[in-house]
Design a protein around this motif. Structure first.
Motif, short mmCIF file in Angstrom:
data_model
loop_
_atom_site.label_atom_id
_atom_site.label_comp_id
_atom_site.label_asym_id
_atom_site.label_seq_id
_atom_site.Cartn_x
_atom_site.Cartn_y
_atom_site.Cartn_z
N TYR A 26 20.80 -19.49 11.03
CA TYR A 26 19.79 -20.45 10.61
C TYR A 26 18.49 -19.78 10.18
CZ TYR A 26 23.11 -23.46 12.89
OH TYR A 26 24.27 -24.09 13.24
N GLY A 27 18.49 -18.46 10.12
CA GLY A 27 17.33 -17.72 9.63
C GLY A 27 16.25 -17.45 10.67
N ARG A 28 16.63 -17.37 11.94
CA ARG A 28 15.66 -17.07 13.00
C ARG A 28 15.85 -15.64 13.51
NH1 ARG A 28 17.62 -22.31 14.63
NH2 ARG A 28 16.07 -23.88 14.10
N ASN A 29 14.75 -14.93 13.66
CA ASN A 29 14.81 -13.60 14.26
C ASN A 29 15.25 -13.74 15.70
OD1 ASN A 29 13.89 -11.71 12.18
ND2 ASN A 29 11.98 -12.87 12.27
N LEU A 30 16.17 -12.86 16.14
CA LEU A 30 16.71 -12.93 17.51
C LEU A 30 16.39 -11.70 18.35
CD1 LEU A 30 20.28 -14.27 16.70
CD2 LEU A 30 18.32 -15.58 17.57
N GLY A 31 16.42 -10.52 17.75
CA GLY A 31 16.23 -9.31 18.52
C GLY A 31 16.20 -8.08 17.63
N TRP A 32 16.10 -6.94 18.27
CA TRP A 32 15.95 -5.64 17.59
C TRP A 32 17.06 -4.66 17.96
CZ3 TRP A 32 12.26 -5.16 14.02
CH2 TRP A 32 11.16 -6.02 14.07
N ILE A 33 17.29 -3.74 17.04
CA ILE A 33 18.12 -2.57 17.30
C ILE A 33 17.17 -1.38 17.34
CG2 ILE A 33 19.98 -1.08 16.48
CD1 ILE A 33 21.04 -3.57 14.96
N HIS A 34 17.24 -0.60 18.40
CA HIS A 34 16.35 0.54 18.56
C HIS A 34 17.21 1.80 18.73
CE1 HIS A 34 12.80 2.73 19.73
NE2 HIS A 34 13.28 3.01 20.93
#
Length: 122
Positions: A26-34
């Motif tokens: 739905y186009g929402r940011n969820l998290g990061w890859i580090h």
């Protein structure tokens, strides 16, 4: 390239954008890859591990997988088609990442949903 990830029921749930962050269908940011494998929440809390197309929680439970996953899966569900790509939002401010995460090893399907894993609405 953005790659779709599927839940344990074979439903397309989110994409990995530029091997940097997770965005819901739905186009929402969820998290990061580090550091290419460690997974963090939008606020920088450690969540899990991403490797060879399989997203695992900190206990090794499988949260989601890519169509081209090359890591072991306990079962592969029938998969839905890939939906149209969502409108990709700009990245939020990158947080400080709290600690590091080590490879939890392989497990079976996690008992938490993708929504609960990320702690965010999809």
């Amino acid at each position: 390239m953005n790659e779709w990830y599927f839940d344990r029921y074979g439903q397309a749930s989110f994409i990995v954008v530029e091997n940097e962050r997770f965005v819901s269908k739905y186009g929402r940011n969820l998290g990061w890859i580090h550091q290419s494998k460690q997974v963090f929440s939008l606020t920088g809390q450690p969540l899990g591990w991403l490797e060879k197309g399989v997203l695992r929680d900190r206990k090794g439970g499988i949260i989601a997988f890519a169509r081209a996953a090359s890591s072991w899966l306990p079962s592969i569900p029938g998969m839905s088609g890939e939906p149209a790509a969502p409108s990709i939002p700009g990245p939020p401010a990158r947080p400080g990442f709290a600690g590091t995460i080590v490879d939890p090893g392989s497990g079976s399907w996690a008992s938490v949903s993708i929504r609960d894993f990320f702690g965010a609405d999809l």
